[in-house]
Write an enzyme that holds these catalytic residues in place. Structure first.
Site, PDB file in Angstrom:
ATOM      1  N   LEU A  20       0.856  -1.192   0.000  1.00  0.00           N
ATOM      2  CA  LEU A  20       0.000   0.000   0.000  1.00  0.00           C
ATOM      3  C   LEU A  20       0.890   1.240   0.000  1.00  0.00           C
ATOM      4  O   LEU A  20       1.633   1.471   0.946  1.00  0.00           O
ATOM      5  CB  LEU A  20      -0.904   0.009   1.238  1.00  0.00           C
ATOM      6  CG  LEU A  20      -1.750  -1.256   1.473  1.00  0.00           C
ATOM      7  CD1 LEU A  20      -2.628  -1.073   2.705  1.00  0.00           C
ATOM      8  CD2 LEU A  20      -2.597  -1.583   0.249  1.00  0.00           C
ATOM      9  N   ALA A  21       0.800   2.004  -1.077  1.00  0.00           N
ATOM     10  CA  ALA A  21       1.709   3.143  -1.200  1.00  0.00           C
ATOM     11  C   ALA A  21       1.032   4.329  -1.877  1.00  0.00           C
ATOM     12  O   ALA A  21       1.663   5.103  -2.575  1.00  0.00           O
ATOM     13  CB  ALA A  21       2.951   2.731  -1.995  1.00  0.00           C
ATOM     14  N   ARG A  27       1.090  14.185   6.718  1.00  0.00           N
ATOM     15  CA  ARG A  27       1.908  14.525   7.879  1.00  0.00           C
ATOM     16  C   ARG A  27       3.374  14.755   7.508  1.00  0.00           C
ATOM     17  O   ARG A  27       4.137  15.316   8.278  1.00  0.00           O
ATOM     18  CB  ARG A  27       1.800  13.410   8.943  1.00  0.00           C
ATOM     19  CG  ARG A  27       0.442  13.345   9.606  1.00  0.00           C
ATOM     20  CD  ARG A  27       0.234  12.028  10.350  1.00  0.00           C
ATOM     21  NE  ARG A  27      -0.139  10.923   9.459  1.00  0.00           N
ATOM     22  CZ  ARG A  27      -0.364   9.670   9.857  1.00  0.00           C
ATOM     23  NH1 ARG A  27      -0.237   9.342  11.129  1.00  0.00           N
ATOM     24  NH2 ARG A  27      -0.707   8.738   8.993  1.00  0.00           N
ATOM     25  N   GLY A  97      -8.616   5.598   2.180  1.00  0.00           N
ATOM     26  CA  GLY A  97      -8.276   4.724   3.299  1.00  0.00           C
ATOM     27  C   GLY A  97      -7.604   3.431   2.868  1.00  0.00           C
ATOM     28  O   GLY A  97      -7.619   3.057   1.694  1.00  0.00           O
ATOM     29  N   ASN A 252       5.652   8.385   9.254  1.00  0.00           N
ATOM     30  CA  ASN A 252       4.471   9.197   8.931  1.00  0.00           C
ATOM     31  C   ASN A 252       4.772  10.680   8.873  1.00  0.00           C
ATOM     32  O   ASN A 252       4.056  11.432   8.242  1.00  0.00           O
ATOM     33  CB  ASN A 252       3.364   8.934   9.948  1.00  0.00           C
ATOM     34  CG  ASN A 252       2.893   7.481   9.912  1.00  0.00           C
ATOM     35  OD1 ASN A 252       2.373   7.025   8.897  1.00  0.00           O
ATOM     36  ND2 ASN A 252       3.119   6.757  10.989  1.00  0.00           N
ATOM     37  N   ASN A 402      56.022  11.665 -12.226  1.00  0.00           N
ATOM     38  CA  ASN A 402      56.047  12.605 -11.108  1.00  0.00           C
ATOM     39  C   ASN A 402      55.405  13.904 -11.564  1.00  0.00           C
ATOM     40  O   ASN A 402      55.855  14.529 -12.534  1.00  0.00           O
ATOM     41  CB  ASN A 402      57.477  12.875 -10.654  1.00  0.00           C
ATOM     42  CG  ASN A 402      57.471  13.875  -9.504  1.00  0.00           C
ATOM     43  OD1 ASN A 402      57.149  13.525  -8.382  1.00  0.00           O
ATOM     44  ND2 ASN A 402      57.769  15.134  -9.809  1.00  0.00           N
ATOM     45  N   SER A 435      57.732  21.590 -10.869  1.00  0.00           N
ATOM     46  CA  SER A 435      56.644  22.317 -10.208  1.00  0.00           C
ATOM     47  C   SER A 435      56.154  23.482 -11.064  1.00  0.00           C
ATOM     48  O   SER A 435      56.896  24.021 -11.886  1.00  0.00           O
ATOM     49  CB  SER A 435      57.135  22.868  -8.876  1.00  0.00           C
ATOM     50  OG  SER A 435      57.491  21.784  -8.047  1.00  0.00           O
ATOM     51  N   ARG A 470      59.517  28.769 -20.897  1.00  0.00           N
ATOM     52  CA  ARG A 470      59.345  29.927 -20.013  1.00  0.00           C
ATOM     53  C   ARG A 470      60.344  30.971 -20.487  1.00  0.00           C
ATOM     54  O   ARG A 470      61.348  30.645 -21.129  1.00  0.00           O
ATOM     55  CB  ARG A 470      59.601  29.553 -18.553  1.00  0.00           C
ATOM     56  CG  ARG A 470      60.998  29.018 -18.307  1.00  0.00           C
ATOM     57  CD  ARG A 470      61.201  28.576 -16.864  1.00  0.00           C
ATOM     58  NE  ARG A 470      62.582  28.157 -16.663  1.00  0.00           N
ATOM     59  CZ  ARG A 470      62.933  27.085 -15.995  1.00  0.00           C
ATOM     60  NH1 ARG A 470      62.042  26.283 -15.473  1.00  0.00           N
ATOM     61  NH2 ARG A 470      64.217  26.798 -15.852  1.00  0.00           N
TER      62      ARG A 470
END
Ligand code: UD1
Ligand code: CA
Length: 486
Positions: A20-21, A27, A97, A252, A402, A435, A470
């Protein structure tokens, strides 16, 4: 009433399940249908059906849907884990119900077939997610002769809100169930309550439902009124008094949902502890229903494990890590504050602290991913290290690489090339990245190449080459002093 009470086999033969769903779930004060609220990573109704699936996978299942039925139907259709169940949706157009819901089911083609195949019907409400397989197994036992109904009951220290079981003076016979709202102050003192779990002989059920009236405090058709019909016709109502009352906690309202979540989680943590997982601070840990943990796993404070997360033997999960749909092989160390989703981490790898593995990440065995490293759609080979402050997106990284501090894959330039918004970076085995480097994708850094610190790589680097990208440094003698004077 002249109903034929027949026996049916155990373990699912000749048995159908009715869930039953359809209720409004007023609430809950929520726009989501009640049975779709989440408990440990799955909707409430999943938990009920999952037990059904484990105990009697062959049983035809009817699910009565009404309020928000499109959403419930869409969920049930899409749930792969329940696809082996044969589920029929039954529509209850108005929520009048629990008795009306059952009547809709028994009058539907599904219900008519149940009666003609003489299947006994086990009714389960969709809002009792903490039930167990054992409970279902017990309720599937054949009904005794002259007993068209078995009700699961329990005794609650505080029965507020539940239907009360009223018995004869000698306590032997069940006479009826009275809902809280219809009960006298004396009746309300009864601690034996109804749980909305019933086994019915199908002919009795389908006929008796036609005789229900809605003459009560809520103007609803109560399923519970069938109990009085059985008793009044001289037949017996069997009861099964369930001891583990926590399994019968209904959901509920949001507070009951919160309590159900807590109870479920406590059980889950305890289950894994008894299987060899060590928790340093068990009350702070959250583990969803589909998670699988190996033995000798150690889990620290505040860890959240979600979805289909699998953690292998002897792994350590550091405090406040959140892992969702993550597969971790054995002997892996996850350090504090790591967040990972849809990722694979192979054995002996170390991840974190504060690493972020986004979907599509794969970390090879013995590799190290350190603090403030973010990966997305990136495969990293074995024995590779990216220890600090990096972003690797849409990259394929080889083994024994690395990656220096502060490396960034520049994978997005705002354009779309051949349907791809993000461009790929290939970093082959044994590359050394100094890095502070960037790789402007699409770009490939060949096997064993060496990239000098501070390089912005925009063109492919040949295997074994040294790349320096760079500007050359210029030092101007005594210039600092001059600058300050200006
Ligand atoms: C129900 C029982 C009560 C019992 C309690 C235990 C009745 C009248 N009351 O009360 O005796 O102690 O469960 O948990 O049966 N539903 C429908 N259609 C409807 C109404 C409800 O499908 O028209 C479904 C709901 O989605 C829910 C289940 O039936 O899954 C129970 O309904 P709910 O409103 O939660 O009943 P309770 O007040 O908990
Ligand atoms: Ca309920």
């Amino acid at each position: 009433m002249g109903m034929g009470v027949t026996r049916q086999g155990n373990s699912g033969a000749g048995v159908s399940i009715l869930i039953l769903a359809a209720g409004l779930g007023k609430r809950m004060r929520s726009s989501l249908p009640k049975v779709l609220h989440d408990l440990a990573g799955k909707p409430l109704i999943f938990h009920v059906l999952n037990h059904v699936r484990q105990v009697c996978p062959e049983a035809p299942v009817g699910v009565v849907v009404g309020h928000g039925h499109e959403k419930v139907a869409a969920y049930l259709k899409s749930e792969a884990m329940l696809s082996d169940l044969s589920i029929t949706l039954i529509h209850q157009p108005e929520q009048r119900g629990t008795g009306h819901a059952a009547r809709c089911a028994m009058e539907s083609a599904w219900g008519v077939e149940r009666v003609s195949s003489n299947h006994s019907i086990l009714i389960l409400p969709g809002d009792l997610p903490l039930i167990s397989g054992e409970l279902i197994r017990e309720m599937l036992r054949p009904l005794e002769a002259r007993t068209p109904l078995r009700a699961l009951t329990c005794r609650l220290a505080d029965p507020t809100g539940y239907g009360r079981i009223l018995r004869s003076l000698d306590q032997q016979r069940v006479l009826r169930i009275v809902e809280e709202k219809d009960a006298s102050p004396d009746e309300r003192k009864t601690q034996e309550v109804a749980t909305s779990i019933y086994s019915f002989e199908p002919h009795f059920l389908s006929r008796a439902l036609l005789n229900l009236s809605a003459n009560n405090a809520q103007n609803e058709y109560y399923l519970t009124d069938l109990v009085a019909m059985v008793a009044d016709s001289g037949l017996e109502v069997a009861t099964l008094d369930w001891q583990d009352v926590e399994q019968l906690r209904g959901v509920n309202d949001p507070w009951e949902l919160a309590q159900a979540r807590q109870l479920f989680n406590d059980r889950c943590v305890k289950k894994w502890a008894l299987q060899g997982v060590q928790f340093l601070d068990p009350a702070s840990v959250r583990i969803e229903v589909l998670v699988q943990l190996g033995s000798e796993v150690i889990i620290d404070s505040g860890v959240v494990l979600k979805g289909l997360t699998h953690i292998g033997d002897r792994c350590q999960i550091g405090p406040h890590s959140v892992l969702n749909q993550v597969t971790i092989e054995s002997d892996v160390i996850i350090k504090a504050g790591t967040v990972a989703e849809s990722a694979v981490i192979r054995s002996f790898a170390q991840v974190g602290p504060q690493a972020h593995l986004r979907p599509g990440t794969e970390i090879g065995t013995h590799s190290k991913i350190g603090n403030f490293v973010e990966l997305k759609k990136t495969k990293v080979g074995d024995f590779t290290s990216s220890a600090h402050l990096s972003y690797l997106g849409d990259a394929q990284v080889g083994s024994r690489v690395n990656i220096g501090c502060g490396f960034v894959t520049c994978n997005f330039d705002g354009r779309v090339i051949e349907g791809e918004r993000k461009h790929k970076t290939w970093i082959e085995d044994e590359v050394f990245l100094g890095s502070g480097c960037q790789a402007v994708a699409p770009v490939r850094i060949g096997r064993g190449a060496y990239v000098a610190s501070g390089s912005t790589i925009t063109e492919n680097v040949e295997p074994g080459a040294l790349a320096i990208a760079r500007a050359r440094q210029v030092n101007k003698q005594d210039y600092a002093k001059k600058l300050r004077e200006e």
